[in-house]
Design an enzyme around this catalytic site. Structure first.
Site, PDB file in Angstrom:
ATOM      1  N   LYS A  17       2.756-115.373  55.276  1.00 30.56           N
ATOM      2  CA  LYS A  17       2.350-117.108  54.350  1.00 30.56           C
ATOM      3  C   LYS A  17       3.968-117.533  55.341  1.00 30.56           C
ATOM      4  CE  LYS A  17       5.059-115.310  50.712  1.00 30.56           C
ATOM      5  NZ  LYS A  17       6.165-116.009  49.804  1.00 30.56           N
TER       6      LYS A  17
ATOM      7  N   TYR B   5      33.031-133.000  62.750  1.00 33.42           N
ATOM      8  CA  TYR B   5      32.295-134.002  61.940  1.00 33.42           C
ATOM      9  C   TYR B   5      34.052-133.554  60.190  1.00 33.42           C
ATOM     10  CZ  TYR B   5      28.467-136.807  62.947  1.00 33.42           C
ATOM     11  OH  TYR B   5      27.598-137.308  63.407  1.00 33.42           O
TER      12      TYR B   5
END
Ligand SMILES: Cc1ncc(COP(=O)(O)O)c(C=O)c1O
Length: 385
Positions: free
Chosen positions: A50, A271
């Site tokens: 999957k 940041y």
């Protein structure tokens, strides 16, 4: 996809022209499947593919597993099953998500077997079989033994036991259940679920039983059933976290250094100025970020590797970039263009995931679409990587 040959090894290279290189060793996936099949014996072994084969590429992985001997495959969703059907016309394909809305006719047309997760789905599949004149229609049945997620709960199991005619019209190809704690060798839940599963099987029509996922295959309490359903271990993740990984590594991810800068206090990096430079340092900027699946939670705590040497991630991971302290690494090894290993011999997906506070599954399935993908066909017994 182009098919190429490099150093005598056939390779398939994806179309993306990103700077990072994601290498997926199909030979290792085949070897892992064979190891898991031996572990499952005398039972059989399916393959869970999957989520695009856990992020590694269904179109390359599924035919590899078929050639390695897998005949039963599980996906989560009907659309995944249809793609798989186009790749493997003769495979038995189970859809773990069951009869998602509007999917029943399509599944029946493509000879795909839903995993029926509650009595409503049992009735819908049996009704469809009658309506289209194809009774009995193949399906798996899922009984819940403790996950409380999908599968028949105890009251529905009791109703089915009392009235087996509810399964009329269904060709029961297997009865599955799913383990909640198989990754924890000490959890008593695995044995408890196996007991509940055996009790449930005794009340249901005879059909092949399927319990173990990857970790379950290594837990004696979960053994003795007919069909294992491993996923993660095929892709090189460790099914036995309490000890060394028995699987062959599958994934390598390298990204070249983009820039190197010299910094000194009181400078900060990235940041939020979350990393304060304490002394003269060399910072490498690497073009990979959270948009590529490098989780932001490795900011200021993960590690990348250059020429076999660790370089701590400093500052916050941003969308397309990450910064690492390469102060201790000789200049020629930490220069622009030098490869930085994010996943490879020095750091597998389980390790990087742990630094990010998550699991290898999330790391693999989150690998982004901007990497160049290279598929290797190493020999089944190749241990050079
Ligand atoms: C029902 C079911 N079976 C098998 C698997 C495969 O599990 P693993 O990847 O841990 O081997 C999964 C994965 O989530 C699953 O949901």
């Amino acid at each position: 996809m182009d098919v190429q040959t490099q150093a005598g090894r056939p390779m398939v290279t994806g179309a993306s022209r990103g700077v990072g290189l994601l290498t997926i060793d199909l030979g290792a996936i085949a070897a892992n499947y064979r190891l898991l099949r031996r572990q499952a014996a005398p039972g059989a072994c399916a393959a869970v593919v999957k989520a695009n084969a856990y992020g590694l590429g269904l179109d390359a992985v599924a035919p590899t597993l078929w050639r390695a001997g897998a005949r039963v495959f599980f996906v989560a969703l009907p659309d995944e099953a249809l793609v798989l059907r186009s790749l493997l016309p003769d495979a038995h394909i189970g859809v773990l998500g069951g009869l998602l809305p509007g999917s029943a006719d399509t599944l029946a047309d493509a000879a795909i077997w839903p995993v029926l997760n509650h009595l409503g789905e049992v009735a819908a599949w049996a009704g469809l079989a009658r309506r289209i004149g194809r009774s009995p229609l193949p399906a798996f049945l899922h009984v819940d033994t403790g996950m409380n997620r999908l599968g028949l709960p105890p009251d529905e199991r009791a109703r089915l036991a009392a009235d087996p005619s509810l399964l009329d019209g269904i060709d029961l190809r297997g009865i599955i259940s799913h383990l909640a704690c198989a990754d924890d060798a000490d959890s008593p839940m695995t044995a408890a679920q196996a007991r509940t599963f055996r009790d449930a099987l005794a009340t249901l029509p005879i059909a092949p039983s399927s319990l173990a996922n990857s970790s379950g295959l290594f837990r004696p309490a979960a053994s003795g059933f007919d069909l294992a359903r491993p996923g993660m271990a095929l892709y090189g993740l460790n099914p036995t976290p309490e000890r060394a990984n028995p699987m062959r590594p599958v994934v390598t991810l390298t990204v070249p250094v983009l820039q190197v800068r010299h910094v000194d206090r009181p400078m900060t990096v990235g940041y939020g100025a979350s990393y304060q430079v304490a002394q003269p340092a060399k910072i490498a900027t690497i073009p990979v970020g959270y948009a590529d699946g490098l989780l932001r939670s490795v900011s200021n705590c993960g590690v990348v590797w250059l020429a076999g040497r660790p370089a701590p991630i400093v500052g916050r991971v941003s969308m397309d970039l990450v910064t690492a302290d390469v102060t201790g690494i000789p200049g020629d090894l930490a220069a622009p263009g030098q490869p930085v290993e994010l996943l490879g011999p020095n750091q597998d997906a389980d390790t990087l995931a742990k630094a990010a506070g998550t699991i290898g599954y999330e790391m693999l399935t989150g690998l982004g679409g901007r990497f160049r993908r290279q598929y290797l066909q190493t020999a089944p017994d190749d241990t050079s990587r």
